[in-house]
Write a protein that holds these residues in place. Structure first.
Motif, PDB file in Angstrom:
ATOM      1  N   LEU A  99      18.725   6.150 -25.998  1.00 28.21           N
ATOM      2  CA  LEU A  99      19.403   6.828 -27.104  1.00 28.21           C
ATOM      3  C   LEU A  99      19.202   8.336 -27.034  1.00 28.21           C
ATOM      4  CD1 LEU A  99      18.576   4.315 -29.966  1.00 28.21           C
ATOM      5  CD2 LEU A  99      20.870   4.894 -29.179  1.00 28.21           C
ATOM      6  N   SER A 100      18.031   8.764 -26.602  1.00 25.23           N
ATOM      7  CA  SER A 100      17.768  10.201 -26.481  1.00 25.23           C
ATOM      8  C   SER A 100      18.659  10.837 -25.426  1.00 25.23           C
ATOM      9  CB  SER A 100      16.296  10.434 -26.107  1.00 25.23           C
ATOM     10  OG  SER A 100      15.447   9.947 -27.112  1.00 25.23           O
ATOM     11  N   SER A 101      18.972  10.075 -24.376  1.00 27.01           N
ATOM     12  CA  SER A 101      19.827  10.629 -23.323  1.00 27.01           C
ATOM     13  C   SER A 101      21.258  10.840 -23.792  1.00 27.01           C
ATOM     14  CB  SER A 101      19.832   9.680 -22.115  1.00 27.01           C
ATOM     15  OG  SER A 101      20.501   8.468 -22.428  1.00 27.01           O
ATOM     16  N   GLY A 102      21.666  10.154 -24.851  1.00 22.86           N
ATOM     17  CA  GLY A 102      23.029  10.299 -25.349  1.00 22.86           C
ATOM     18  C   GLY A 102      23.128  11.121 -26.612  1.00 22.86           C
ATOM     19  N   ALA A 103      22.011  11.722 -27.045  1.00 21.91           N
ATOM     20  CA  ALA A 103      21.999  12.507 -28.286  1.00 21.91           C
ATOM     21  C   ALA A 103      21.984  13.991 -27.965  1.00 21.91           C
ATOM     22  CB  ALA A 103      20.774  12.140 -29.128  1.00 21.91           C
ATOM     23  N   SER A 125      20.746  16.242 -30.089  1.00 20.30           N
ATOM     24  CA  SER A 125      19.531  16.814 -30.657  1.00 20.30           C
ATOM     25  C   SER A 125      18.493  15.704 -30.761  1.00 20.30           C
ATOM     26  CB  SER A 125      19.832  17.419 -32.035  1.00 20.30           C
ATOM     27  OG  SER A 125      20.394  16.439 -32.896  1.00 20.30           O
ATOM     28  N   SER A 126      17.510  15.921 -31.615  1.00 22.46           N
ATOM     29  CA  SER A 126      16.455  14.930 -31.776  1.00 22.46           C
ATOM     30  C   SER A 126      17.046  13.592 -32.191  1.00 22.46           C
ATOM     31  CB  SER A 126      15.461  15.393 -32.849  1.00 22.46           C
ATOM     32  OG  SER A 126      14.521  14.372 -33.102  1.00 22.46           O
ATOM     33  N   ALA A 127      16.611  12.533 -31.497  1.00 19.55           N
ATOM     34  CA  ALA A 127      17.169  11.198 -31.736  1.00 19.55           C
ATOM     35  C   ALA A 127      16.244  10.333 -32.576  1.00 19.55           C
ATOM     36  CB  ALA A 127      17.443  10.511 -30.396  1.00 19.55           C
ATOM     37  N   ARG A 128      15.198  10.915 -33.173  1.00 25.09           N
ATOM     38  CA  ARG A 128      14.225  10.108 -33.905  1.00 25.09           C
ATOM     39  C   ARG A 128      14.879   9.323 -35.036  1.00 25.09           C
ATOM     40  NH1 ARG A 128       9.106  13.301 -35.858  1.00 25.09           N
ATOM     41  NH2 ARG A 128       8.955  13.472 -33.577  1.00 25.09           N
ATOM     42  N   THR A 129      15.734   9.980 -35.811  1.00 28.92           N
ATOM     43  CA  THR A 129      16.412   9.297 -36.912  1.00 28.92           C
ATOM     44  C   THR A 129      17.339   8.200 -36.402  1.00 28.92           C
ATOM     45  OG1 THR A 129      16.338  11.322 -38.252  1.00 28.92           O
ATOM     46  CG2 THR A 129      17.890   9.604 -38.931  1.00 28.92           C
ATOM     47  N   VAL A 130      18.043   8.510 -35.330  1.00 31.22           N
ATOM     48  CA  VAL A 130      18.963   7.525 -34.735  1.00 31.22           C
ATOM     49  C   VAL A 130      18.196   6.309 -34.242  1.00 31.22           C
ATOM     50  CG1 VAL A 130      20.507   7.109 -32.793  1.00 31.22           C
ATOM     51  CG2 VAL A 130      20.718   9.220 -34.122  1.00 31.22           C
ATOM     52  N   ILE A 131      17.079   6.549 -33.556  1.00 34.98           N
ATOM     53  CA  ILE A 131      16.270   5.450 -33.029  1.00 34.98           C
ATOM     54  C   ILE A 131      15.777   4.557 -34.163  1.00 34.98           C
ATOM     55  CG2 ILE A 131      14.118   4.881 -31.837  1.00 34.98           C
ATOM     56  CD1 ILE A 131      14.538   7.539 -30.252  1.00 34.98           C
ATOM     57  N   SER A 132      15.275   5.179 -35.216  1.00 32.35           N
ATOM     58  CA  SER A 132      14.780   4.406 -36.360  1.00 32.35           C
ATOM     59  C   SER A 132      15.903   3.594 -36.992  1.00 32.35           C
ATOM     60  CB  SER A 132      14.166   5.347 -37.411  1.00 32.35           C
ATOM     61  OG  SER A 132      13.073   6.047 -36.877  1.00 32.35           O
TER      62      SER A 132
END
Length: 430
Positions: free
Chosen positions: A241-245, A247-254
């Motif tokens: 997910l970080s590779s496709g974001a 900016s910071s993907a922390r919220t997306v991951i959660s």
């Protein structure tokens, strides 16, 4: 509250407690590094030794359940886990920390067969369909996984010591609750075990009995694959997910993980309300797993990955229920149910050990390879299941009603069975 419902509530509370304690440690890794001098190797061992001790203790717990009372085994196991939790709270060096985690893992490994034996006994005593019991069990398990990090986040002001000491007290209270929840039936002694007489309404002839360990290995293998895939995704999805974001993907991951776990818990609860053949559940789970994993490989965009992950988690929930319903219903086919639960748990937990290693290794080769390969394996297993189903009807998923209660009524309370209660013939009957 009716006695049966009270007992079920106490048992499910224990399931929530065990699973919450499994994930509550994750947010406190930095604290362990500061207070116990735990470097990367020690941190890795903190989780690996716990998982290994838990896996190896399950066959011992199963053997113990067969030779003693499941309620007493559960109580002493949870008290062992409470001691490990308390020692973890007080650990100030790496050796003490690792010892504490081994003790904690042994306690949780020993209690697993007792919990399955308790669910089986409650199903029979209160005539509860196994599908409903395992649906509630699965929802409680997912709730525990979600609750652990939430508790850790809310308890930051209290700190690791205060939270874990409180957890030890709660775990000890849960041990007492399990004595009240699990029917206190004395297990048969080895010299008292005899072949049960066939029931009056049992078939005069039938296929040769299938050994209990065969079904335990098959169901454990299915559960191992289920856990292997999920535990492989846990370290991979954040990177993916970080590779496709942008900016910071922390919220997306959660958000992706919370949505997926929510789908899983809801699916387990809903599926538990229906009596579906176990073979149908297994095929459905493998199908959704294959589709969800392959769809994840298409793009790293968080919306697509989130939707694909929810599809996958529906398949995960279905496979989770299939394995546990099968192993609980094995009670109707053998008196060695404790050993069956222990062997099932040992094989099953290997998936949690192998999954992250396999996932990281495949991801290093190509970012999409883990999703495609695991999805393809799911599809191949589905095709193999379909091919076997055409050749024989004695696969899991065969009785009209679910669970030990149905099996007992069909054969007599203690009549021997060729296969688990759900495996005898069409239509179907953790």
């Amino acid at each position: 509250m009716k006695p049966g419902r009270r007992r079920i509530a106490l048992l499910l509370a224990a399931v929530i407690s065990v699973n919450a304690s499994y994930t509550v440690m994750i947010p406190f890794v930095p604290d362990l590094e500061d207070r116990a001098g735990a470097g990367p190797v020690v941190v890795a061992l903190t989780f690996a030794l716990f998982a290994g001790a838990k896996a190896l203790a399950q066959p011992v717990g199963g053997w113990w359940v067969d030779r003693w009372r499941a309620d007493r085994v559960a109580m002493l196991s949870m008290l062992t886990a409470a001691a490990g939790i308390a020692l973890t709270a007080l650990a100030r060096d790496s050796a003490t920390l690792l010892t504490a985690r081994v003790v904690w893992g042994i306690g949780e490994g020993l209690v697993s067969p007792a919990l399955y034996a308790g669910m089986t006994a409650l199903c029979r005593q209160h005539e509860i369909p196994t599908s409903r019991m395992m649906g509630n069990f699965g929802s409680a398990a997912v709730a525990g996984f979600l609750l652990g990090p939430l508790i850790a986040g809310a308890a930051v002001p209290v700190g690791l010591t205060g939270l874990f000491l409180a957890g030890a007290v709660i775990t000890a209270a849960t041990a007492v609750g399990l004595v009240l929840a699990i029917p206190g039936q004395q297990a048969p002694q080895p010299d008292e075990e005899t072949e049960p007489a066939p029931a009056a309404n049992a078939p005069a002839a039938g296929p040769a009995p299938t050994r209990w360990w065969v079904w335990a290995l098959l169901l454990g293998g299915l559960d191992m694959f289920t856990f292997l895939v999920y535990s492989a995704l846990e370290p991979l999805l954040p990177e993916y997910l970080s590779s496709g974001a942008d900016s910071s993907a922390r919220t997306v991951i959660s958000a992706v993980f919370v949505a997926g776990l929510a789908v899983s818990g809801l699916a387990m609860w809903l599926l538990g309300r229906f009596t579906l053949p176990l073979r149908t559940l297994a095929a459905t789970g493998l199908g959704f797993t294959a589709v969800g994993l392959c769809a994840m490989a298409a793009t790293a965009h968080f919306v697509a990955v989130g939707l694909s992950f929810m599809v996958y988690m529906f398949g995960y929930a279905t496979l989770f229920l299939t394995a546990r319903r099968g192993i609980v219903e094995l009670k109707a086919a053998t008196s060695d149910d404790g050993k069956a639960f222990g062997l099932f748990g040992l094989v099953s937990d290997l998936g949690n050990v192998l999954g992250p290693l396999l996932g990281v290794a495949l991801y290093a080769v190509n970012h999409r390879l883990p999703f495609l390969l695991l999805g393809a394996v799911s599809g191949l297993v589905l095709l193999a299941l379909a091919a076997v189903a055409r050749r024989r009807t004695g696969l899991p998923g065969a009785a009209a009603k679910s669970g030990p209660v149905a099996g007992a009524k069909a054969r007599g309370a203690d009549a021997p069975a060729a296969v688990p209660a759900t495996t005898a013939a069409e239509p179907d009957g953790r």
